[in-house]
Design a protein around this motif. Structure first.
Motif, mmCIF file in Angstrom:
data_model
loop_
_atom_site.group_PDB
_atom_site.id
_atom_site.type_symbol
_atom_site.label_atom_id
_atom_site.label_comp_id
_atom_site.label_asym_id
_atom_site.label_seq_id
_atom_site.Cartn_x
_atom_site.Cartn_y
_atom_site.Cartn_z
ATOM 1 N N ALA A 30 0.129 -9.216 -3.724
ATOM 2 C CA ALA A 30 0.846 -8.475 -2.689
ATOM 3 C C ALA A 30 0.400 -7.014 -2.721
ATOM 4 C CB ALA A 30 2.343 -8.579 -2.931
ATOM 5 N N ILE A 31 0.321 -6.414 -1.551
ATOM 6 C CA ILE A 31 -0.059 -5.008 -1.454
ATOM 7 C C ILE A 31 1.217 -4.189 -1.528
ATOM 8 C CG2 ILE A 31 -1.141 -3.260 -0.007
ATOM 9 C CD1 ILE A 31 -2.739 -5.586 1.274
ATOM 10 N N SER A 32 1.254 -3.254 -2.447
ATOM 11 C CA SER A 32 2.460 -2.448 -2.597
ATOM 12 C C SER A 32 2.279 -1.083 -1.943
ATOM 13 C CB SER A 32 2.814 -2.293 -4.078
ATOM 14 O OG SER A 32 1.763 -1.669 -4.758
ATOM 15 N N PHE A 33 3.394 -0.459 -1.615
ATOM 16 C CA PHE A 33 3.414 0.844 -0.974
ATOM 17 C C PHE A 33 2.940 1.911 -1.948
ATOM 18 C CE2 PHE A 33 5.496 4.815 0.200
ATOM 19 C CZ PHE A 33 5.200 4.898 1.545
ATOM 20 N N LEU A 68 -0.896 -2.029 7.982
ATOM 21 C CA LEU A 68 0.140 -2.696 7.187
ATOM 22 C C LEU A 68 -0.056 -4.210 7.115
ATOM 23 C CD1 LEU A 68 3.227 -0.614 8.348
ATOM 24 C CD2 LEU A 68 2.156 -0.596 6.094
ATOM 25 N N ARG A 71 1.331 -7.116 4.225
ATOM 26 C CA ARG A 71 2.514 -6.602 3.518
ATOM 27 C C ARG A 71 3.682 -7.542 3.794
ATOM 28 N NH1 ARG A 71 1.589 -0.906 2.171
ATOM 29 N NH2 ARG A 71 -0.614 -0.633 2.619
ATOM 30 N N GLU A 72 4.473 -7.782 2.773
ATOM 31 C CA GLU A 72 5.628 -8.661 2.939
ATOM 32 C C GLU A 72 6.861 -7.908 3.411
ATOM 33 O OE1 GLU A 72 6.066 -10.795 -0.720
ATOM 34 O OE2 GLU A 72 4.158 -11.839 -0.467
ATOM 35 N N MET A 74 8.690 -3.528 3.938
ATOM 36 C CA MET A 74 8.591 -2.085 3.814
ATOM 37 C C MET A 74 10.020 -1.546 3.856
ATOM 38 S SD MET A 74 6.263 0.571 6.064
ATOM 39 C CE MET A 74 6.994 0.146 7.638
ATOM 40 N N THR A 97 -0.101 -9.121 10.266
ATOM 41 C CA THR A 97 1.011 -8.245 9.900
ATOM 42 C C THR A 97 2.271 -9.092 9.851
ATOM 43 O OG1 THR A 97 -0.094 -6.400 10.985
ATOM 44 C CG2 THR A 97 2.232 -6.104 10.456
#
Length: 160
Positions: A30-33, A68, A71-72, A74, A97
């Motif tokens: 997962a891509i994190s902020f 974005l 991304r799961e 935000m 997205t």
């Protein structure tokens, strides 16, 4: 004959192993902020602060194309600010997205110029800025409505 049998036997083994290899599941992380700055939105009539957001900044071609995607989720206090090298009509789409977004188009004087509210996940329809812009802010869908954002409201931001 024995050589032919050996070649056939090895071919069958190779084909069998190829079949089982193709069934492996590929896992992606997962891509994190990543906080890269802070953005403030100000009401046009009063200059009062409507909100402050932690932002990721997309400036490179790769970052602006990816945005974005993948991304799961935000948080409501987060967003992504796109900074373009030119003032032009910019169009976005929601390919890959996973979260619904409000897309806020911002002109070079840092004023909100137009909106695309509630852009739906995976929708590949082009969502145009309607007027030439230099910046685009993506936030969670519905947040622009809850904050009462209007065309003409201003932003300011700092990079960390």
């Amino acid at each position: 004959m024995r050589t032919l049998f050996t070649v056939l036997f090895i071919s069958v083994l190779l084909l069998q192993s190829c079949k089982t290899e193709s069934k492996k599941e590929i896992k992606t992380e997962a891509i994190s902020f990543t906080k890269e700055g802070v953005l403030t939105i100000l009401k046009q009539e009063t200059d009062s602060i409507l909100t402050q957001l932690d932002i990721e900044i997309a400036e490179s071609e790769y970052e602006t194309q990816t945005g974005l995607m993948y991304r799961e989720s935000m948080e409501d206090n987060q967003g992504m600010l796109f900074i373009f090298p030119d003032v032009a009509m910019h169009s976005f789409y929601m390919k890959n997205t996973q979260i619904a977004l409000d897309i806020i188009y911002i002109d070079e004087s840092l004023k909100i110029a137009s909106f695309q509210k509630d852009a739906q996940p995976y929708n590949e329809t082009g969502l145009s800025s309607k007027v030439p812009v230099k910046y685009v802010l993506e936030i969670n869908a519905g947040l622009s409505e809850r904050l009462g954002l209007d065309i003409g409201d201003a932003i300011s931001f700092t990079k960390e």
